[in-house]
Design a protein around this motif. Structure first.
Motif: not given
Length: 445
Positions: A405-427
């Protein structure tokens, strides 16, 4: 387990257990000396040893496209490599943080295709089914991480080359925003990114943090975001499904949509259209390949890559400008989309892995048709825009193959993508590795 014991176990495992052909060269005494230095630091400083060297004793592999001072770099090719034999900045930063480089991993020639098929080495096979491809061009890196033959890996991504193999091999692959990790020598097509592959989102984030930051040799490095930071708890997520998505892929990714909603996020279907996008990508890549190719080297070049070069030689400056105009149109379109959505989500690859010896599914496998990347429409758009994109395991098909599953954010919003990916990984959880992990990660010592 000491750093030396861990490194020795990894090196032995690569030499004895790399039946998937993930590696093209293996480190020797230099890696053992680095591990010994790590142990000496740990004995002297205890837990403080990791304060300024957060990767102390962690084993990493490096894709064979990237220069290293101690290991040869063939770039997946029979052609000579005249680049200086010194560490690229990302590799140097990994070493400075205490990481131990254990080898170079397989790639297609110069990373031209999303496979590891080349004349220089056997193609890397899929850890979940060796009859199938590991993807690419960072396929060796993904297979090495999936089978425990390193703790993390450094790959490159010019049109999906980190995320595609991560999806095929059931690991995390992260392409940062353009410039977040310096790419030296800088790629004139502004498509290529460097980034990590790892078993978990947290490991990928740590590796990326160590490698990130400006470098004078990459004028794109350190670019900031035009967007304001997005820290809200409830995100608006645009869900994209590309035409031709296989039923099995849809079946595996659908629970991720439900999980995002269960976390309280707003998930809506969205369609992003941009006319002539793939032809523009082809022209940009082909012009870049042709610019660096000498006619006298054609006989030794990969036959598929040679078809791309030949197309590039037919292009003029006006063709490249028209391709750049398409790219600018895509950037404007996606900037408008990202004004409405915080994150986009989609299957990383809409198809299941193809045969090991192929560089694409059968319908795209004739290089003369220039369709060699057309089967991965979720990948290359975000190289063209420079947006951060991360693939994490969504689960397994009924035949036991990973889907990303791919998550894509705005340019520069890497921390947002990583944070959401970590929460989703837990589920969603992490797929069971295809082989028993006999190695203890350094972080677990």
């Amino acid at each position: 387990m000491s750093a030396l014991e861990h490194t020795t176990a990894v090196l032995d495992a690569i030499r004895e257990q790399d039946t998937l052909d993930a590696y093209v060269s293996v480190a020797g005494e230099e890696a053992l000396r680095a591990a010994e230095r790590a142990d000496a630091r740990i004995r002297k400083l205890g837990a403080d040893a990791w304060r300024t060297m957060p990767l102390l004793g962690v084993t990493v592999s490096v894709k064979d496209l990237l220069q290293t001072h101690d290991l040869p770099t063939a770039r997946g090719s029979l052609l000579p490599n005249d680049r200086p034999r010194r560490d690229t900045p990302a590799v140097a930063r990994l070493r400075a943080a205490g990481a131990v480089v254990v080898g170079k991993t397989a790639t297609s020639e110069y990373g031209w295709s999303a496979s590891t098929v080349s004349r220089a080495a056997p193609p890397t096979r899929n850890p979940y089914d060796p009859r199938l491809s590991a993807g690419g061009s960072s396929g060796g890196a993904a297979a090495a991480v999936a089978t425990g033959l390193c703790d993390g890996a450094l790959g490159t991504d010019g049109s999906g080359s980190i995320r595609i193999p991560a999806a095929f091999c059931g690991v995390v692959g992260y392409k940062p925003s353009l410039g977040r990790i310096p790419y030296v020598p800088n790629s004139a097509d502004r498509l290529a990114h460097q980034g990590p592959l790892a078993r978990t989102v947290a490991d990928a984030a740590l590796l990326a943090t160590v490698m990130a930051g400006p470098h004078p040799a990459d004028p794109d490095s350190g670019l900031g975001s035009l967007d304001a930071p997005r820290t809200k708890r409830v995100l608006r997520i645009g869900w994209i499904e590309y035409e031709g998505t296989a039923d099995e892929v849809r079946h595996v990714t659908e629970p991720a949509r439900l999980a995002l909603r269960a976390q309280g996020h707003l998930v809506e279907d969205v369609e992003v259209r941009c006319a002539r996008l793939y032809p523009a990508l082809v022209d940009l890549l082909a012009a870049f390949e042709a610019a660096g190719a000498r006619p006298e080297d054609d006989e030794r070049a990969d036959p598929g890559r040679l078809e791309v070069i030949r197309h590039g030689r037919t292009l003029g400056g006006a063709d490249v400008i028209r391709a750049e105009e398409v790219r600018q149109g895509l950037r404007a379109t996606l900037r408008t989309v990202m004004d409405h959505y915080d994150v986009l989500a989609m299957a990383t690859v809409p198809v299941e892995p193809f045969a090991t010896g192929a560089f694409a599914p059968p319908w795209a496998a004739d290089a003369r048709d220039l369709q060699w990347l057309a089967w991965a429409p979720a990948s290359y758009p975000f190289n063209m825009t420079g947006q951060p994109a991360l693939s994490l395991p969504a689960g397994l098909t009924r035949s036991g193959l990973p889907v990303g599953l791919q998550l894509v954010g705005p340019v520069g919003a890497d921390d947002l993508v990583l944070r959401l990916a970590g929460h989703l990984e837990s589920d969603l959880g992490t797929p069971v590795p295809p082989h028993p992990r006999v190695l203890q990660p350094a972080a677990a010592r």
